[in-house]
Design an enzyme around this catalytic site. Structure first.
Site, mmCIF file in Angstrom:
data_model
loop_
_atom_site.group_PDB
_atom_site.id
_atom_site.type_symbol
_atom_site.label_atom_id
_atom_site.label_comp_id
_atom_site.label_asym_id
_atom_site.label_seq_id
_atom_site.Cartn_x
_atom_site.Cartn_y
_atom_site.Cartn_z
ATOM 1 C CB ALA A 27 -1.253 -0.032 1.262
ATOM 2 C CG HIS A 31 5.984 3.077 1.890
ATOM 3 N ND1 HIS A 31 4.760 3.513 1.980
ATOM 4 C CD2 HIS A 31 5.884 2.222 2.306
ATOM 5 C CE1 HIS A 31 3.872 2.449 2.480
ATOM 6 N NE2 HIS A 31 4.931 1.780 3.359
ATOM 7 N NE ARG A 52 -3.022 -0.568 10.599
ATOM 8 C CZ ARG A 52 -1.657 -0.898 10.982
ATOM 9 N NH1 ARG A 52 -0.558 -0.044 10.992
ATOM 10 N NH2 ARG A 52 -1.743 -2.109 11.070
HETATM 11 P P1 AMP Z 1 4.801 0.198 6.783
HETATM 12 O O1 AMP Z 1 4.738 -0.352 5.266
HETATM 13 O O2 AMP Z 1 4.249 1.236 7.211
HETATM 14 O O3 AMP Z 1 5.166 -1.161 6.948
HETATM 15 O O4 AMP Z 1 6.245 1.414 6.527
HETATM 16 C C1 AMP Z 1 7.202 0.537 5.761
HETATM 17 C C2 AMP Z 1 8.433 1.818 5.565
HETATM 18 O O5 AMP Z 1 7.678 3.082 5.887
HETATM 19 C C3 AMP Z 1 8.924 1.723 6.992
HETATM 20 O O6 AMP Z 1 10.016 1.859 7.621
HETATM 21 C C4 AMP Z 1 7.796 3.033 7.839
HETATM 22 O O7 AMP Z 1 8.520 3.501 9.456
HETATM 23 C C5 AMP Z 1 8.100 3.804 6.655
HETATM 24 N N1 AMP Z 1 6.909 4.799 6.588
HETATM 25 C C6 AMP Z 1 5.628 4.786 7.104
HETATM 26 N N2 AMP Z 1 5.105 6.098 6.592
HETATM 27 C C7 AMP Z 1 5.813 6.602 6.951
HETATM 28 C C8 AMP Z 1 6.320 8.558 6.217
HETATM 29 N N3 AMP Z 1 4.861 8.885 6.233
HETATM 30 N N4 AMP Z 1 7.304 8.590 5.902
HETATM 31 C C9 AMP Z 1 8.459 8.051 5.666
HETATM 32 N N5 AMP Z 1 8.043 6.794 6.038
HETATM 33 C C10 AMP Z 1 7.002 5.976 6.509
#
Ligand code: AMP
Length: 304
Positions: A38, A43, A193
């Site tokens: 997502a 990311h 989310r």
């Molecule tokens: P997730 O897919 O939510 O597990 O996140 C994957 C990576 O993206 C993790 O290292 C998160 O900390 C990072 N991440 C999620 N949201 C953000 C954001 N708004 N800005 C920068 N990095 C993010």
């Protein structure tokens, strides 16, 4: 761009990219950006950071069942695989690793990583076992992908701190890079989310970033942008931590549709709450539920 869904596919991808099959070259051949898919601009910013650090970038897309509690949103977590592949291709990703849960976990799995005491505070208090699940999957991804560098977002500040701890405690030969939180123009931190939020929820959700801004209200300097640290000047006799918490909490309390899990000011290395005489860096972190969606956010402060 190569899409691999198992270890054999990964090894083949390494060969195709000319990285070779040798574990942990200690160089800058391959950077990994672990994600649950997502994908959004947050990311993508990490992928761009990874490209600066290594010749090739691997992105893993895996919704890790181990890090969700029994009442959490594992089954309804957004899955947008085709769009994710397009985003990865547009960002110049070399390999996408997208295993199935069956491929990742043996049915009789026994051994995992313990996040220790640090994994049972703050997020760990509200999501028991979550950080164990995160560290276990990250260690597995490191072993499978064998990156030289791995990039994580400061958005999940305790996760990032715990990954640095795991690398130190277990002598993992991977360099960890943290990337700043990407936000909407109105301050809301990007999150997979966020798409669950109704229009009213989204308005309420803004209280999280507003609370952090209020806590950092005396900011003198936004820093150099690399880690977004806000520098706070502590005047003689001022109890900066208490004032920071009070200012942030007041914003959260003014938003009745938020259910606050925590608002804490913690040491960045240990996630222990800092005392009122604390100087140096501290992380102001918040978690709250809006409707059925749980959101987290944080800001790094430097209290002088
Ligand atoms: P997730 O897919 O939510 O597990 O996140 C994957 C990576 O993206 C993790 O290292 C998160 O900390 C990072 N991440 C999620 N949201 C953000 C954001 N708004 N800005 C920068 N990095 C993010």
């Amino acid at each position: 761009m190569i899409v691999a869904d198992d270890r054999a596919g990964l090894l083949k991808a390494r060969e195709t990219l000319g990285i070779g099959a040798g574990a942990f070259s200690g160089g800058s051949a391959l950077a990994l950006v672990p994600t649950m898919g997502a994908l959004h601009e947050g990311h993508r910013s990490l992928i761009r950071l990874a490209r600066e650090r290594a010749a090739h970038v691997a992105v893993s897309i895996f919704v890790n069942p181990l890090q969700f509690g029994p009442t959490e949103d594992y089954s309804r977590y957004p899955r947008t695989f085709d769009a994710d592949l397009e985003a990865c291709a547009a960002e110049g990703v070399g390999v996408v690793f997208a295993p199935s849960a069956e491929d990742m976990y043996l049915p009789d799995r026994q051994v995992g990583v313990s996040a220790g005491e640090m994994g049972s505070v703050v997020e760990g208090e509200f999501r028991p076992g979550h950080l164990d699940g995160v560290l276990t999957v990250v260690l597995k991804l490191f072993n499978l992908v064998q990156p030289d560098v791995a990039v994580f977002g400061q958005k999940d500040a305790q996760q990032l701190a715990m990954i640095r701890r795991m690398v130190a405690d277990l002598n993992l030969p991977v360099s960890i890079v943290g990337g700043p939180t990407v936000r909407e123009p109105d301050g809301l931190a990007l999150s997979s989310r966020n798409r669950y939020l109704s229009r009213d929820d989204r308005v309420a959700a803004l209280a999280l970033s507003r609370a952090l801004e209020a806590g950092a209200g005396q900011a003198l300097d936004r820093g150099d942008g690399a880690d977004e640290t806000r520098v706070l000047a502590a005047e003689a006799g001022r109890r900066a931590p208490a004032e920071i918490r009070r200012a942030a909490l007041a914003v959260l309390e003014a938003e009745p549709s938020l259910v606050v899990d925590y608002l804490v000011l913690v040491d960045p290395a240990t996630f222990a709450e800092v005392g009122d005489d604390h100087t140096g860096e501290a992380i102001l972190a918040v978690a709250a539920r809006v409707g059925s969606t749980r959101l987290i956010d944080n800001v790094t402060l430097d209290i002088r």
